[in-house]
Write an enzyme that holds these catalytic residues in place. Sequence first.
Site, short mmCIF file in Angstrom:
data_model
loop_
_atom_site.label_atom_id
_atom_site.label_comp_id
_atom_site.label_asym_id
_atom_site.label_seq_id
_atom_site.Cartn_x
_atom_site.Cartn_y
_atom_site.Cartn_z
N ASP A 87 46.52 28.04 75.38
CA ASP A 87 45.72 29.13 75.97
C ASP A 87 44.25 28.89 75.61
O ASP A 87 43.89 27.84 75.06
CB ASP A 87 46.25 30.50 75.49
CG ASP A 87 45.89 30.81 74.03
OD1 ASP A 87 45.39 29.90 73.32
OD2 ASP A 87 46.10 31.95 73.60
N HIS A 88 43.41 29.89 75.87
CA HIS A 88 41.97 29.72 75.63
C HIS A 88 41.64 29.43 74.16
O HIS A 88 40.73 28.66 73.87
CB HIS A 88 41.21 30.97 76.09
CG HIS A 88 41.69 32.23 75.44
ND1 HIS A 88 42.83 32.89 75.85
CD2 HIS A 88 41.21 32.94 74.40
CE1 HIS A 88 43.02 33.97 75.11
NE2 HIS A 88 42.06 34.02 74.22
N CYS A 141 47.81 27.86 70.41
CA CYS A 141 47.10 29.10 70.71
C CYS A 141 46.17 29.35 69.51
O CYS A 141 45.86 28.41 68.78
CB CYS A 141 48.06 30.26 70.99
SG CYS A 141 49.13 30.75 69.62
N GLY A 142 45.73 30.56 69.31
CA GLY A 142 44.79 30.79 68.22
C GLY A 142 45.42 30.59 66.86
O GLY A 142 44.88 29.89 65.99
N THR A 143 46.58 31.20 66.68
CA THR A 143 47.28 31.10 65.40
C THR A 143 48.40 30.08 65.41
O THR A 143 48.90 29.69 64.35
CB THR A 143 47.93 32.45 65.05
OG1 THR A 143 48.89 32.75 66.08
CG2 THR A 143 46.91 33.57 64.96
N GLY A 144 48.89 29.74 66.58
CA GLY A 144 50.10 28.93 66.73
C GLY A 144 51.35 29.80 66.74
O GLY A 144 52.42 29.37 67.18
N HIS A 172 64.26 18.07 59.25
CA HIS A 172 65.22 19.15 59.01
C HIS A 172 65.55 19.95 60.26
O HIS A 172 66.68 20.37 60.45
CB HIS A 172 64.66 20.14 57.97
CG HIS A 172 64.47 19.53 56.62
ND1 HIS A 172 64.14 20.28 55.51
CD2 HIS A 172 64.55 18.25 56.19
CE1 HIS A 172 64.02 19.48 54.46
NE2 HIS A 172 64.27 18.23 54.84
N ARG A 174 42.63 28.03 65.83
CA ARG A 174 41.66 28.70 64.96
C ARG A 174 42.01 28.50 63.50
O ARG A 174 41.43 29.13 62.62
CB ARG A 174 41.61 30.20 65.30
CG ARG A 174 41.07 30.47 66.68
CD ARG A 174 41.21 31.93 67.09
NE ARG A 174 40.61 32.17 68.41
CZ ARG A 174 40.91 33.20 69.18
NH1 ARG A 174 41.80 34.11 68.79
NH2 ARG A 174 40.32 33.34 70.36
N HIS A 232 71.75 20.07 57.75
CA HIS A 232 70.78 20.36 58.81
C HIS A 232 71.48 20.44 60.17
O HIS A 232 71.14 21.29 60.99
CB HIS A 232 69.67 19.32 58.81
CG HIS A 232 68.88 19.33 57.53
ND1 HIS A 232 68.34 20.48 57.02
CD2 HIS A 232 68.59 18.34 56.65
CE1 HIS A 232 67.72 20.21 55.89
NE2 HIS A 232 67.87 18.92 55.63
C1 RB5 Z 1 44.37 34.97 71.87
O1 RB5 Z 1 43.15 35.57 71.59
C2 RB5 Z 1 45.23 34.89 70.62
O2 RB5 Z 1 45.74 36.13 70.30
C3 RB5 Z 1 46.36 33.90 70.84
O3 RB5 Z 1 45.82 32.67 71.15
C4 RB5 Z 1 47.25 33.62 69.66
O4 RB5 Z 1 46.52 33.44 68.52
C5 RB5 Z 1 48.41 34.43 69.43
O5 RB5 Z 1 49.20 34.13 68.52
#
Ligand code: RB5
Length: 147
Positions: free
Chosen positions: A7-8, A65-68, A98, A109, A134
């Site tokens: 995503d962005h 994504c931002g956090t994965g 595993h 991020r 496993h």
């Molecule tokens: C998008 O702003 C953010 O929420 C998304 O990329 C992600 O981090 C969600 O887990």
Amino acid sequence: MIFIAADHAGYPLKEELKPFLEEMGLEVVDLGNEELDPSDDYPDFAYRLAQNILDSEDSKGILICGTGQGVCIAANKVNGIRAALVHDEFTALSAAEHLDANVICFGGRVTDLETAKKLVKIWLEAEFSGDERHERRIEKIENIERS
Ligand code: RB5
């Protein structure tokens, strides 16, 4: 074949990782987003990548994504996908040895490019251990999928 999608919030890391994957000699298929769109939604890319993996034998995927966490949660809703959030050498190695993960997820991020490159290489070069414990645990996940 390796699919990649983001995503962005994961877009910059996706763009930076692609040349590295190609340099590794991998056939890379980018499933979007094609451009940085702040209004896009991570489940769309997770689902698209999951479907492509199920349609292509022996393929793997990288989701960002931002956090994965968001892409990981969404991809794991699809039967046959084992997506693992990785952030260090131990989690990258465990994802292969595993969990036999066919997808790894990064937080754009959270994880910088050099770390992501190192972790992709570890995951791709490692193999599922095949240890009975496993295998047994993965079978239990597959039982949940069938239930
Ligand atoms: C998008 O702003 C953010 O929420 C998304 O990329 C992600 O981090 C969600 O887990």
